[in-house]
Design a protein around this motif. Structure first.
Motif, PDB file in Angstrom:
ATOM      1  N   PRO A 269       0.862  -1.188   0.000  1.00 15.66           N
ATOM      2  CA  PRO A 269       0.000   0.000   0.000  1.00 15.66           C
ATOM      3  C   PRO A 269       0.900   1.241   0.000  1.00 15.66           C
ATOM      4  O   PRO A 269       1.967   1.223   0.613  1.00 15.66           O
ATOM      5  N   GLY A 270       0.469   2.280  -0.693  1.00 15.76           N
ATOM      6  CA  GLY A 270       1.235   3.521  -0.671  1.00 15.76           C
ATOM      7  C   GLY A 270       2.269   3.665  -1.771  1.00 15.76           C
ATOM      8  O   GLY A 270       2.914   4.701  -1.863  1.00 15.76           O
TER       9      GLY A 270
ATOM     10  N   TYR B   9      11.472  -0.024   2.892  1.00 15.81           N
ATOM     11  CA  TYR B   9      10.620   0.097   4.075  1.00 15.81           C
ATOM     12  C   TYR B   9      10.609   1.541   4.596  1.00 15.81           C
ATOM     13  O   TYR B   9       9.556   2.087   4.914  1.00 15.81           O
ATOM     14  N   LYS B  10      11.778   2.155   4.640  1.00 15.20           N
ATOM     15  CA  LYS B  10      11.899   3.520   5.165  1.00 15.20           C
ATOM     16  C   LYS B  10      11.055   4.510   4.343  1.00 15.20           C
ATOM     17  O   LYS B  10      10.318   5.328   4.898  1.00 15.20           O
ATOM     18  N   ALA B  11      11.147   4.416   3.019  1.00 11.99           N
ATOM     19  CA  ALA B  11      10.377   5.320   2.149  1.00 11.99           C
ATOM     20  C   ALA B  11       8.877   5.035   2.263  1.00 11.99           C
ATOM     21  O   ALA B  11       8.056   5.951   2.267  1.00 11.99           O
TER      22      ALA B  11
ATOM     23  N   LEU C 245       2.942   6.275   4.087  1.00 17.00           N
ATOM     24  CA  LEU C 245       1.679   5.733   4.581  1.00 17.00           C
ATOM     25  C   LEU C 245       1.089   6.534   5.727  1.00 17.00           C
ATOM     26  O   LEU C 245       1.785   6.985   6.617  1.00 17.00           O
ATOM     27  N   GLY C 246      -0.231   6.645   5.714  1.00 12.08           N
ATOM     28  CA  GLY C 246      -0.946   7.272   6.823  1.00 12.08           C
ATOM     29  C   GLY C 246      -1.490   6.169   7.721  1.00 12.08           C
ATOM     30  O   GLY C 246      -0.810   5.193   8.013  1.00 12.08           O
ATOM     31  N   ASN C 247      -2.735   6.313   8.123  1.00 12.03           N
ATOM     32  CA  ASN C 247      -3.394   5.352   8.998  1.00 12.03           C
ATOM     33  C   ASN C 247      -3.721   4.072   8.221  1.00 12.03           C
ATOM     34  O   ASN C 247      -4.538   4.085   7.314  1.00 12.03           O
TER      35      ASN C 247
ATOM     36  N   VAL D 282      -5.944  -2.068   5.167  1.00 13.98           N
ATOM     37  CA  VAL D 282      -4.740  -2.876   5.002  1.00 13.98           C
ATOM     38  C   VAL D 282      -4.860  -4.138   5.857  1.00 13.98           C
ATOM     39  O   VAL D 282      -5.290  -4.077   7.000  1.00 13.98           O
ATOM     40  N   VAL D 283      -4.489  -5.272   5.259  1.00 14.42           N
ATOM     41  CA  VAL D 283      -4.515  -6.549   5.964  1.00 14.42           C
ATOM     42  C   VAL D 283      -3.312  -6.619   6.902  1.00 14.42           C
ATOM     43  O   VAL D 283      -2.199  -6.901   6.489  1.00 14.42           O
TER      44      VAL D 283
END
Length: 163
Positions: A10-11, A103-105, A110-112, A118-119
């Motif tokens: 996601p994102g 992962y860092k980016a 991502l927000g909530n 999101v699963v």
């Protein structure tokens, strides 16, 4: 050229990139998450809340495994890679492109997660989710596009150049 499927966390911009890519190529565009919501007449977060994670994954798998398309860019939900039938079907009808982001980016974008549908299993962190899914994205991808330090236009150009 056959269909194109965009997979990734996601994102990463699968839908945004998908819409523009489809327009550039003269293809149709399908958002698999919208297909799920249309079929179920509920939002993704409602399906997850009411059916649980495994129930949602089963629905997502069934919807994605039944997509029929021609000259279409398909943006999937991030959890589609949990559905073996869906991924095998998508791999047969399309070139699968993994939009990769560190992962860092990703964490910065991502927000909530709950509001996004999101699963995320109880006790699972975003880092856990990322590490679990990257292996699956890499397994199913025909092409990997690294989005690190790229803007939307650069990512799109990378996809077009690769195709």
């Amino acid at each position: 050229m056959k269909n194109i499927v965009l997979i990734g966390m996601p994102g990463v911009g699968k839908s945004t990139i998908g819409v523009i890519l489809a327009k550039e190529l003269g293809y149709q565009f399908v958002d698999a998450d919208l297909l799920i919501q249309e079929q179920e007449k509920r939002l993704l977060k409602e399906i997850i809340s009411e059916e649980g994670i495994e129930g949602f994954i089963a629905i997502e798998n069934q919807v994605n495994a039944s997509i029929e398309a021609d000259r279409t860019v398909i943006a999937t939900g991030g959890s589609v890679v949990y559905g073996k039938e869906a991924m095998e079907h998508l791999g047969e009808i399309a070139t699968v492109i993994y939009l990769k982001l560190s992962y860092k980016a990703l964490r910065k974008r991502l927000g909530n997660l709950k509001n996004r549908g999101v699963v995320l299993r109880d006790g699972q962190t975003l880092k856990d989710l990322y590490e679990e899914r990257v292996v699956l994205y890499e397994k199913y991808a025909d092409i990997t596009i690294d989005e690190e330090n790229k803007n939307l236009e650069e990512t799109l150009q990378s996809i077009i150049d690769t195709l």
